[in-house]
Design an enzyme around this catalytic site. Structure first.
Site, PDB file in Angstrom:
ATOM      1  N   CYS A   1       4.377  -5.090   8.129  1.00  0.00           N
ATOM      2  CA  CYS A   1       5.044  -4.221   7.318  1.00  0.00           C
ATOM      3  C   CYS A   1       6.071  -3.320   8.138  1.00  0.00           C
ATOM      4  CB  CYS A   1       3.808  -3.177   6.965  1.00  0.00           C
ATOM      5  SG  CYS A   1       2.728  -2.770   8.477  1.00  0.00           S
TER       6      CYS A   1
ATOM      7  N   LYS B   1     -13.504  -5.342   2.648  1.00  0.00           N
ATOM      8  CA  LYS B   1     -13.040  -6.312   1.721  1.00  0.00           C
ATOM      9  C   LYS B   1     -11.838  -6.939   2.229  1.00  0.00           C
ATOM     10  CE  LYS B   1     -10.506  -7.321  -2.352  1.00  0.00           C
ATOM     11  NZ  LYS B   1      -9.997  -8.318  -1.268  1.00  0.00           N
TER      12      LYS B   1
ATOM     13  N   GLU C   1      -2.129   3.025   3.921  1.00  0.00           N
ATOM     14  CA  GLU C   1      -1.075   2.346   4.554  1.00  0.00           C
ATOM     15  C   GLU C   1      -0.352   1.418   4.005  1.00  0.00           C
ATOM     16  OE1 GLU C   1      -0.246   3.463   7.627  1.00  0.00           O
ATOM     17  OE2 GLU C   1      -2.028   4.697   8.253  1.00  0.00           O
TER      18      GLU C   1
ATOM     19  N   GLY D   1      -2.275  -2.125   2.344  1.00  0.00           N
ATOM     20  CA  GLY D   1      -1.802  -3.110   1.209  1.00  0.00           C
ATOM     21  C   GLY D   1      -0.559  -2.673   0.713  1.00  0.00           C
TER      22      GLY D   1
ATOM     23  N   THR E   1      -0.684  -1.261  -5.399  1.00  0.00           N
ATOM     24  CA  THR E   1      -2.322  -1.109  -5.367  1.00  0.00           C
ATOM     25  C   THR E   1      -2.754   0.243  -4.761  1.00  0.00           C
ATOM     26  OG1 THR E   1      -2.028  -3.429  -4.597  1.00  0.00           O
ATOM     27  CG2 THR E   1      -4.297  -2.529  -4.713  1.00  0.00           C
TER      28      THR E   1
ATOM     29  N   GLU F   1      10.628  -3.841  -1.473  1.00  0.00           N
ATOM     30  CA  GLU F   1      10.070  -4.269  -0.486  1.00  0.00           C
ATOM     31  C   GLU F   1      10.101  -6.005  -0.944  1.00  0.00           C
ATOM     32  OE1 GLU F   1       5.886  -4.190   0.240  1.00  0.00           O
ATOM     33  OE2 GLU F   1       6.252  -4.067   2.429  1.00  0.00           O
TER      34      GLU F   1
HETATM   35  P1  NAD Z   1      -2.191  -5.988  -1.874  1.00  0.00           P
HETATM   36  O1  NAD Z   1      -1.849  -4.367  -2.284  1.00  0.00           O
HETATM   37  O2  NAD Z   1      -1.868  -6.823  -2.945  1.00  0.00           O
HETATM   38  O3  NAD Z   1      -3.645  -6.166  -1.407  1.00  0.00           O
HETATM   39  C1  NAD Z   1      -4.261  -5.288  -0.291  1.00  0.00           C
HETATM   40  C2  NAD Z   1      -6.001  -5.483  -0.602  1.00  0.00           C
HETATM   41  O4  NAD Z   1      -6.186  -4.530  -1.604  1.00  0.00           O
HETATM   42  C3  NAD Z   1      -6.422  -6.793  -0.557  1.00  0.00           C
HETATM   43  O5  NAD Z   1      -7.623  -6.908  -0.118  1.00  0.00           O
HETATM   44  C4  NAD Z   1      -6.573  -6.767  -2.196  1.00  0.00           C
HETATM   45  O6  NAD Z   1      -7.576  -7.637  -2.677  1.00  0.00           O
HETATM   46  C5  NAD Z   1      -6.865  -5.455  -2.569  1.00  0.00           C
HETATM   47  N1  NAD Z   1      -6.826  -4.954  -3.908  1.00  0.00           N
HETATM   48  C6  NAD Z   1      -6.041  -5.439  -4.843  1.00  0.00           C
HETATM   49  N2  NAD Z   1      -6.156  -4.658  -5.983  1.00  0.00           N
HETATM   50  C7  NAD Z   1      -7.016  -3.709  -5.641  1.00  0.00           C
HETATM   51  C8  NAD Z   1      -7.651  -2.589  -6.525  1.00  0.00           C
HETATM   52  N3  NAD Z   1      -7.444  -2.164  -7.872  1.00  0.00           N
HETATM   53  N4  NAD Z   1      -8.450  -1.830  -5.791  1.00  0.00           N
HETATM   54  C9  NAD Z   1      -8.722  -1.952  -4.732  1.00  0.00           C
HETATM   55  N5  NAD Z   1      -8.499  -3.103  -3.945  1.00  0.00           N
HETATM   56  C10 NAD Z   1      -7.475  -3.821  -4.338  1.00  0.00           C
HETATM   57  O7  NAD Z   1      -1.429  -6.249  -0.684  1.00  0.00           O
HETATM   58  P2  NAD Z   1      -1.124  -7.442   0.121  1.00  0.00           P
HETATM   59  O8  NAD Z   1      -0.101  -8.407  -0.761  1.00  0.00           O
HETATM   60  O9  NAD Z   1      -2.483  -8.085   0.548  1.00  0.00           O
HETATM   61  O10 NAD Z   1      -0.199  -7.285   1.466  1.00  0.00           O
HETATM   62  C11 NAD Z   1       1.021  -6.822   1.471  1.00  0.00           C
HETATM   63  C12 NAD Z   1       1.235  -5.485   1.608  1.00  0.00           C
HETATM   64  O11 NAD Z   1       0.667  -4.819   2.460  1.00  0.00           O
HETATM   65  C13 NAD Z   1       2.864  -4.911   1.812  1.00  0.00           C
HETATM   66  O12 NAD Z   1       3.313  -4.312   0.900  1.00  0.00           O
HETATM   67  C14 NAD Z   1       2.802  -4.803   3.137  1.00  0.00           C
HETATM   68  O13 NAD Z   1       3.842  -3.615   3.427  1.00  0.00           O
HETATM   69  C15 NAD Z   1       1.378  -3.921   2.992  1.00  0.00           C
HETATM   70  N6  NAD Z   1       0.904  -3.672   4.313  1.00  0.00           N
HETATM   71  C16 NAD Z   1       1.095  -2.227   5.130  1.00  0.00           C
HETATM   72  C17 NAD Z   1       0.580  -1.987   6.295  1.00  0.00           C
HETATM   73  C18 NAD Z   1       0.609  -0.720   6.855  1.00  0.00           C
HETATM   74  O14 NAD Z   1       0.222  -0.397   7.911  1.00  0.00           O
HETATM   75  N7  NAD Z   1       1.570   0.214   6.047  1.00  0.00           N
HETATM   76  C19 NAD Z   1       0.256  -3.123   7.144  1.00  0.00           C
HETATM   77  C20 NAD Z   1       0.330  -4.429   6.686  1.00  0.00           C
HETATM   78  C21 NAD Z   1       0.555  -4.543   5.352  1.00  0.00           C
END
Ligand code: NAD
Length: 482
Positions: A281, A172, A247, A225, A229, A385
């Site tokens: 990130c 997803k 992550e 993400g 979340t 963040e």
């Molecule tokens: P997000 O947590 O909003 O979404 C990430 C994914 O999770 C999306 O596909 C979203 O639809 C899904 N999601 C949302 N609610 C969910 C739930 N209840 N259950 C399961 N899945 C769910 O994050 P974002 O805004 O898409 O991305 C930005 C974030 O990602 C930032 O905090 C960034 O630091 C982090 N990030 C971390 C890394 C890493 O490797 N540590 C890499 C890239 C981004």
């Protein structure tokens, strides 16, 4: 552009409800196309397909799966320019960045895991008259959930090792950036990957992602993400004893020691701060500088930031495009305002009304790179963040103080240290509570190394053997020797 569809059991299908969402080009505000607003019934269909394909795929040899990864790398390489254009349109990142990072790394992820798999050997241990064989089996059907900042890069980083270890997949991508995942599904179909091995379900996180995490037959969840979340994912998966890899977010420190060669490192520091509009990130969003060189550093850094070219992501000369959406632009702007309320001074940049970008549509989510100084390192602006083009500058008087400041956040993903003395940098790096430290470099990635964070930046590691461990179960078979 044709609508994005789910990819289930080797076929492209709409959500069973028929509902759709829009995906928007953040540089123009235009709707690019629609994607399915799927629900738990679609997750169920994708999981059933993945489970049906599971035993046959698990029974293929490692050598055969390696060939599939090579074919995927070849096919994505052929589509390099298409992928870069789709990613740039969906995210607002400059086309040059989408080529160099997103499209290239997506190929590299499949190639790397194919080659890594070729070298893979299981250990054996002999003692007490017996030989212990470490046998790996796939988890079964795994769920892969990914964010919008590096859409295909982060998805393929999970798909490649999951496939290599013989798992079938329900994936997803972020609802904000579905285009390249859809393209990946079309590549899977084009090269004839057995149906059901890779399934893709588009839609909203609380609807599709949550249904995946709750599904009893998806036995492993690899999630990248936000931390908020990640907490929901962990709380849902833990009572089911699922394997999870998280992550999450970061608030990384860039530490500039008093002997850092400022003339040589300024471009790298700008890159570490503002690549992808600060939406990596790993970007350093807090720059800690020795007080002896602070004023000199500040002048040079602000000047280098001022040379960035912000604008139309399709232009070859653009070095910074948009943030992901108008909503996110407003979130980032609220942090710039908070920074000022908390006593910070804007050295360059500011909100879009204070520092507008010239010649771009008003519907575009453009922001100038913003540098703030004068904030406490414990302020909200310096510890939460923001995930946008905003960095804060802070000064320290000695290394102990720098370590304490760098570690004073809930996060612990990455950091970088800049010094003439590599040994000093290495020793300093060992004092940081993070999963990754770069010394005199940034985003320098050897894909064999462990990648991941500590504290609220996540649980588990990806990369090389760590990815193979996550995507497999181990059975120790102890055979008494005759
Ligand atoms: P997000 O947590 O909003 O979404 C990430 C994914 O999770 C999306 O596909 C979203 O639809 C899904 N999601 C949302 N609610 C969910 C739930 N209840 N259950 C399961 N899945 C769910 O994050 P974002 O805004 O898409 O991305 C930005 C974030 O990602 C930032 O905090 C960034 O630091 C982090 N990030 C971390 C890394 C890493 O490797 N540590 C890499 C890239 C981004």
């Amino acid at each position: 552009m044709d609508p994005v569809l789910n990819y289930i059991d080797g076929a492209f299908v709409a959500a069973q409800s028929g509902e759709t969402l829009d995906t928007v080009n953040p540089a123009t505000g235009d709707v690019i196309t629609t994607l399915p607003r799927s629900g738990s019934v679609d997750v169920e269909a994708a999981t059933s397909a993945a489970l049906r394909a599971s035993s046959k795929w698990a029974a293929t040899s490692m050598a055969e799966r390696i060939q599939w990864l090579h074919r995927l790398a070849d096919a994505l390489d052929e589509d390099h320019e298409t992928i870069a254009r789709l990613e740039s349109m969906d995210t607002g990142k400059p086309i040059s960045l989408a080529r160099r990072v997103d499209a290239s790394r997506s190929v590299a992820n499949f190639r790397f895991f194919a080659e890594f798999g070729e070298q893979h050997e299981e250990p054996t241990f002999s003692d007490h008259g017996a030989v212990n064989h470490v046998h790996r089996s796939p988890i079964g059907c795994v769920g892969l959930i990914t964010p919008w900042n590096l859409p295909l890069y982060l998805l393929t980083w999970k798909v490649a090792p999951a496939m290599l270890m013989g798992n079938t997949i329900v994936a997803k991508p972020s609802e904000l950036t579905p285009l390249t995942a859809h393209h990946l599904a079309s590549v899977m179909q084009r090269i004839g990957l057995p149906k059901g091995v890779f399934n893709l379900v588009h839609g909203l996180g609380p609807e599709v992602g949550q249904a995946m995490v709750e599904h009893p037959q998806i036995r492993g969840i690899s999630f990248t993400g936000g931390t908020a979340t990640g907490k929901i994912v962990a709380a849902t998966a833990a009572p089911m004893f699922k394997k999870i890899s998280l992550e999450l977010g970061g608030k990384n420190a860039t530490v500039v020691l008093d002997d850092a060669p400022l003339d040589e490192i300024m471009d790298d520091l700008v890159r570490a701060s503002f690549t992808n509009s600060g939406q990596v990130c790993l970007c350093g969003s807090r720059i800690l500088v020795d007080s002896a060189i602070y004023e000199d550093f500040k002048g040079r850094f602000v000047e280098a930031v001022g040379r960035m070219v912000i604008g139309d992501p399709t232009e070859e000369s653009t070095t910074m495009g948009t943030v992901i959406s108008k909503d996110h632009q407003q979130k980032v702007e609220s942090y710039i305002r908070l920074g000022v309320e908390e006593g910070g001074k804007v050295l360059i940049g500011g909100t879009s009304s204070e520092a507008p970008v010239d010649n771009v549509p008003s519907e575009g989510a453009f922001l100038r790179p913003t540098v703030l100084e004068g904030l406490s390192h414990t302020s909200r602006t310096a510890t939460e963040e923001i995930f946008g083009p905003v960095v804060t500058l802070h000064s320290f008087d000695n290394e102990d103080e720098a370590v304490a400041m760098a570690n004073a956040t809930e996060y612990g993903l990455a950091g970088s240290v800049w010094t003439k003395d590599a040994k000093r940098g290495h020793a300093f790096g060992q004092r940081l509570d993070t999963g990754i430290v770069w010394v005199n470099t940034w985003l320098n990635r050897d894909l064999r190394t462990p990648f991941g964070g500590v504290k609220q930046s996540g649980v588990g590691r990806e990369g090389g053997a760590w990815s193979l461990n996550f995507f497999s179960e181990l059975t120790n078979i102890c055979v008494l020797q005759p």
